[in-house]
Design a protein around this motif. Structure first.
Motif, PDB file in Angstrom:
ATOM      1  N   SER B   9       0.825  -1.204   0.000  1.00  0.00           N
ATOM      2  CA  SER B   9       0.000   0.000   0.000  1.00  0.00           C
ATOM      3  C   SER B   9       0.873   1.273   0.000  1.00  0.00           C
ATOM      4  O   SER B   9       0.545   2.266  -0.667  1.00  0.00           O
ATOM      5  CB  SER B   9      -0.974  -0.081   1.175  1.00  0.00           C
ATOM      6  OG  SER B   9      -1.093   1.133   1.825  1.00  0.00           O
ATOM      7  N   ILE B  10       1.999   1.237   0.704  1.00  0.00           N
ATOM      8  CA  ILE B  10       2.937   2.381   0.667  1.00  0.00           C
ATOM      9  C   ILE B  10       3.476   2.579  -0.752  1.00  0.00           C
ATOM     10  O   ILE B  10       3.513   3.695  -1.283  1.00  0.00           O
ATOM     11  CB  ILE B  10       4.116   2.142   1.650  1.00  0.00           C
ATOM     12  CG1 ILE B  10       3.633   2.252   3.097  1.00  0.00           C
ATOM     13  CG2 ILE B  10       5.266   3.117   1.379  1.00  0.00           C
ATOM     14  CD1 ILE B  10       4.679   1.824   4.134  1.00  0.00           C
ATOM     15  N   ALA B  11       3.871   1.467  -1.382  1.00  0.00           N
ATOM     16  CA  ALA B  11       4.467   1.564  -2.717  1.00  0.00           C
ATOM     17  C   ALA B  11       3.441   2.044  -3.741  1.00  0.00           C
ATOM     18  O   ALA B  11       3.745   2.866  -4.617  1.00  0.00           O
ATOM     19  CB  ALA B  11       5.048   0.211  -3.128  1.00  0.00           C
ATOM     20  N   SER B  12       2.227   1.548  -3.611  1.00  0.00           N
ATOM     21  CA  SER B  12       1.176   1.936  -4.557  1.00  0.00           C
ATOM     22  C   SER B  12       0.820   3.417  -4.388  1.00  0.00           C
ATOM     23  O   SER B  12       0.606   4.139  -5.376  1.00  0.00           O
ATOM     24  CB  SER B  12      -0.015   1.006  -4.348  1.00  0.00           C
ATOM     25  OG  SER B  12      -1.209   1.661  -4.588  1.00  0.00           O
ATOM     26  N   VAL B 119       9.236   6.203  -9.301  1.00  0.00           N
ATOM     27  CA  VAL B 119       9.362   5.934  -7.866  1.00  0.00           C
ATOM     28  C   VAL B 119      10.729   5.295  -7.617  1.00  0.00           C
ATOM     29  O   VAL B 119      11.072   4.298  -8.250  1.00  0.00           O
ATOM     30  CB  VAL B 119       8.257   4.996  -7.354  1.00  0.00           C
ATOM     31  CG1 VAL B 119       8.427   4.732  -5.861  1.00  0.00           C
ATOM     32  CG2 VAL B 119       6.876   5.588  -7.637  1.00  0.00           C
ATOM     33  N   ILE B 120      11.489   5.878  -6.721  1.00  0.00           N
ATOM     34  CA  ILE B 120      12.828   5.384  -6.420  1.00  0.00           C
ATOM     35  C   ILE B 120      12.845   4.823  -5.004  1.00  0.00           C
ATOM     36  O   ILE B 120      12.364   5.465  -4.063  1.00  0.00           O
ATOM     37  CB  ILE B 120      13.852   6.522  -6.583  1.00  0.00           C
ATOM     38  CG1 ILE B 120      13.879   6.913  -8.072  1.00  0.00           C
ATOM     39  CG2 ILE B 120      15.244   6.108  -6.097  1.00  0.00           C
ATOM     40  CD1 ILE B 120      14.657   8.142  -8.381  1.00  0.00           C
ATOM     41  N   GLU B 196       7.676  -4.478  -7.872  1.00  0.00           N
ATOM     42  CA  GLU B 196       8.133  -4.029  -9.189  1.00  0.00           C
ATOM     43  C   GLU B 196       7.037  -3.306  -9.969  1.00  0.00           C
ATOM     44  O   GLU B 196       7.324  -2.574 -10.915  1.00  0.00           O
ATOM     45  CB  GLU B 196       8.721  -5.188 -10.004  1.00  0.00           C
ATOM     46  CG  GLU B 196       7.714  -6.154 -10.590  1.00  0.00           C
ATOM     47  CD  GLU B 196       7.469  -7.352  -9.683  1.00  0.00           C
ATOM     48  OE1 GLU B 196       7.477  -7.188  -8.442  1.00  0.00           O
ATOM     49  OE2 GLU B 196       7.239  -8.448 -10.221  1.00  0.00           O
ATOM     50  N   GLU B 197       5.793  -3.490  -9.549  1.00  0.00           N
ATOM     51  CA  GLU B 197       4.713  -2.782 -10.235  1.00  0.00           C
ATOM     52  C   GLU B 197       4.742  -1.283  -9.890  1.00  0.00           C
ATOM     53  O   GLU B 197       4.295  -0.451 -10.669  1.00  0.00           O
ATOM     54  CB  GLU B 197       3.381  -3.405  -9.817  1.00  0.00           C
ATOM     55  CG  GLU B 197       2.231  -3.063 -10.736  1.00  0.00           C
ATOM     56  CD  GLU B 197       0.917  -3.665 -10.230  1.00  0.00           C
ATOM     57  OE1 GLU B 197      -0.133  -3.088 -10.525  1.00  0.00           O
ATOM     58  OE2 GLU B 197       0.958  -4.689  -9.512  1.00  0.00           O
ATOM     59  N   TYR B 198       5.258  -0.960  -8.711  1.00  0.00           N
ATOM     60  CA  TYR B 198       5.155   0.421  -8.215  1.00  0.00           C
ATOM     61  C   TYR B 198       6.492   1.149  -8.076  1.00  0.00           C
ATOM     62  O   TYR B 198       6.529   2.369  -8.046  1.00  0.00           O
ATOM     63  CB  TYR B 198       4.442   0.431  -6.860  1.00  0.00           C
ATOM     64  CG  TYR B 198       3.079  -0.205  -6.897  1.00  0.00           C
ATOM     65  CD1 TYR B 198       2.087   0.296  -7.742  1.00  0.00           C
ATOM     66  CD2 TYR B 198       2.782  -1.321  -6.114  1.00  0.00           C
ATOM     67  CE1 TYR B 198       0.839  -0.285  -7.795  1.00  0.00           C
ATOM     68  CE2 TYR B 198       1.525  -1.906  -6.162  1.00  0.00           C
ATOM     69  CZ  TYR B 198       0.556  -1.397  -7.000  1.00  0.00           C
ATOM     70  OH  TYR B 198      -0.672  -1.969  -7.054  1.00  0.00           O
ATOM     71  N   SER B 218      15.921  -8.833  -5.294  1.00  0.00           N
ATOM     72  CA  SER B 218      15.084  -7.805  -5.907  1.00  0.00           C
ATOM     73  C   SER B 218      14.479  -8.249  -7.224  1.00  0.00           C
ATOM     74  O   SER B 218      15.159  -8.804  -8.081  1.00  0.00           O
ATOM     75  CB  SER B 218      15.887  -6.529  -6.139  1.00  0.00           C
ATOM     76  OG  SER B 218      15.021  -5.505  -6.576  1.00  0.00           O
ATOM     77  N   LYS B 219      13.177  -7.975  -7.371  1.00  0.00           N
ATOM     78  CA  LYS B 219      12.514  -8.111  -8.674  1.00  0.00           C
ATOM     79  C   LYS B 219      12.608  -6.781  -9.425  1.00  0.00           C
ATOM     80  O   LYS B 219      12.242  -6.681 -10.584  1.00  0.00           O
ATOM     81  CB  LYS B 219      11.034  -8.464  -8.478  1.00  0.00           C
ATOM     82  CG  LYS B 219      10.799  -9.827  -7.891  1.00  0.00           C
ATOM     83  CD  LYS B 219      10.520 -10.832  -8.995  1.00  0.00           C
ATOM     84  CE  LYS B 219      10.607 -12.264  -8.508  1.00  0.00           C
ATOM     85  NZ  LYS B 219      11.764 -12.970  -9.024  1.00  0.00           N
TER      86      LYS B 219
END
Lengths: 418, 418
Positions: B9-12, B119-120, B196-198, B218-219
């Motif tokens: 949820s943070i990444a999205s 997004v980094i 990896e989506e976000y 990591s993906k």
């Protein structure tokens, strides 16, 4: 040696050969490529003969006629491969270019110089012409290349690679600068993807299944291109005739490719006038339409678009269409559903054109042009090694420059750090 | 919600916020950063108070005094963090730069425009100042950032991140443009590496162990910097005084950093004269020498260098040294053992200088300068987000530009493809 050991040995030899490739002058590389083109033409009968073995096996294995056509080589197609090599030879060499240079307060001169990436791995499917097309782009940009083609083209690929390797040897360049993995088992791919010590980047060329397999299994960075869900947004100020011409071209001219149009967005203010016009034009070209409620109101022939349709890369004569409230809604739709490939706005409003260019962050963003121009040749890069839909290293169509990186160069006069 | 769900949820949310960040003008970003600097100064007592909790826990857990020092924040150090933010605010904004534009035969105008990566993700260890240093580089370049700091600095990091998020909210920018993963378990890292989506890219900052863990798990693409095994080659034509000054500076001025000298190569023709001179100078600085047979012949105080020493990043006052037959042997040694970080030649020969620049393909290649200049600030990039020792996307010290990519922009007038 096991398959794993042999692949490691191929990759390690490619790394060694990459040092020799990196040092070649532009002239030497161009002569190498011209010799390769010549060698393919001279050996065309041999290539066609080996290709026949692949075709026979393909027929036996029940390949579709479309796939057999992609696999097939005749003398004319081999000549086409040679011509493609000559075109690459004629492109400017990116290696050695100094992209900038500046002076520091302590008088150090600092610049950035373009250098080859090193060893490039290409994993591809049935078309045997990729063996020479991709290889010469890697060599021209000073890299070594490790190729792994589809099992259905193994005889053709081996024949082509062997001919090209002979040219390398004739010019006293290590033949390992161009290698083909000779194993048709899947292990040939998975072992190749473990050679992160020797291979700098993997570029897969093929369907989404191949690319996902490579991404899932690679320890080496992958430059990837999943799909092209390209959008055109018809702004309220669009010239309808221009919009119609561009949309029909983008959808119909070659629907099976990644830069074909898949979703059409139309500004609400012009829906009543424009939707019937474009629906009629597309129906006349046998395009199946799938629209949202408002689109269907003005185009009764359209079917119902579901959530899935907004994500769809049809690659055939089907188009998803939606009426949006305004530019914000169009950009929001694109941000949510696009595959970061190519989007175009049709508008005569200066501010909207500039805003679309600025705010839509796909690999290629256009104003008043067909998405079908999204291709390395059409954009002026020369031959294309692939299209990246992820932002790292390269984004959008990739040419020779994308097979290089830059190093810092520093000219000093004895400076030390205080 | 589980930890995994919360991190997703943070990444999205960061992905959503990245669209807002990408649209900000340079002026708005600069004002944002200046507000952040101000907020850190105003809230310094709060930060120092939270930092004390980390220090107490660190003492309880037996952290070394060096580690406690790295962890420690006082008001002066917080002011230093604010100053660093102001320096980033003063740098030019890379976003929106058109790096080139050309016209096609059909009159399409095609260009490339710099845009944020998106997004980094930054994964780092004990220094809490990285929370603001790295975050503002990402924001200035129009990206959203997801931070995951070391567990030993969690209170400090949370305090800093909360203060910076309030500044975002005050300026009506989604606070998710800057997030800190609040979980100190390893799961906090592994789940982050699956987004990896976000998240578009991961930049790890820390020791080799952390970086290898990130690469393995990591993906998401990782920009990595394993180590710096930096070389200096003293050519036969070198000015000995200059060579001595540069070598001592490169080895001794700050031995614990990645751009310090680790291996010295000396041309055979000058070994007899130069080795005693440099060995004496280095011994006077308490540098332990490990040489090959020839080096030891002229520097009896040196110990024996084994194969391992050629690969070693000592990060202390130890130097490996070897006498080589010529330039070819020096370049061959470097190609085999270097970590692609920084190499320098000391020479007064024009041809050898140019050849070294051309043929040594590390991230930074120097002539007559100390390897200690291999750093974003010293090379003129402004603040540095990291150093890449792999060639994809960025190579060498990385500044703001390395947090961007380019998209193609196309201005048409109704062109369609034939």
């Amino acid at each position: 040696m096991t398959v794993a050991e042999q692949i490691k040995s191929i990759a390690s030899a490619a790394r060694q050969a990459s040092f020799a490739m990196a040092k070649l002058s532009s002239g030497a590389k161009n002569e190498l490529l011209l010799d390769m083109a010549q060698a393919l033409v001279e050996n065309a009968p041999k290539i066609v003969e080996e290709n026949r073995k692949d075709l026979e096996a393909g027929e036996k294995n029940g390949l579709s006629s479309a796939m057999l056509d992609r696999l097939m080589l005749n003398e004319a197609r081999v000549k086409g491969m040679a011509d493609a090599i000559r075109e690459v030879a004629a492109l400017p060499d990116p290696v050695g270019e100094v992209t900038g240079m500046w002076k520091r307060p302590n008088d150090l001169m600092v610049g950035k110089m373009r250098i080859p990436l090193g060893v490039i791995g290409i994993i591809y499917e049935s078309r045997p012409n990729v063996t020479s097309d991709a290889a010469v782009l890697c060599l021209k940009s000073g890299n070594a290349v490790v190729l792994r083609g589809g099992s259905e083209a193994i005889h053709s690929n081996l024949a082509i690679a062997t001919i090209l390797q002979k040219v390398l040897a004739n010019r006293n360049i290590p033949a390992a600068a161009l290698s083909l993995i000779p194993f048709t088992e899947r292990e040939g791919v998975t072992e190749m993807l473990k050679q992160e010590e020797y291979i700098d980047v993997i570029i897969p060329r093929g369907g989404e299944g191949l690319i996902r397999f490579v991404v899932q299994n690679s320890k080496i960075p992958v430059i990837k291109h999943y799909k092209g869900v390209c959008h055109i947004f018809v702004d309220a100020s669009a010239d309808f005739e221009m919009a119609k011409r561009i949309i029909v071209n983008a959808k119909v001219q070659r629907p099976g490719v990644c830069n074909a149009l898949e979703t059409l967005l139309i500004h609400r203010d012009v829906a009543e006038r424009f939707v019937p016009m474009i629906a009629e034009a597309l129906s006349a070209e046998k395009v199946e339409l799938r629209g949202d409620e408002t689109f269907r109101k003005y185009a009764p022939q359209a079917g119902v678009a579901t959530e899935e349709d907004w994500y769809a890369e049809y690659l055939e004569l089907i188009l998803a269409a939606r009426v949006v409230d305004d530019m914000d809604a169009a950009i929001e739709h694109i941000n949510r559903y696009c595959s970061l490939h190519t989007e175009s706005i049709i508008t005569s409003d200066y501010g909207n054109a500039q805003r679309f260019i600025r705010e839509v962050n796909s690999g290629v963003v256009m104003v008043n042009a067909s998405t079908r121009f999204s291709d390395g040749n059409q954009l002026g890069l020369g031959a294309e090694i692939g299209i990246s839909t992820t932002k790292l290293h390269s984004f959008g169509p990739m040419g020779l420059t994308d097979l290089t990186t830059t190093k810092f160069i520093v000219y000093g006069e004895g400076q030390v750090r205080a």
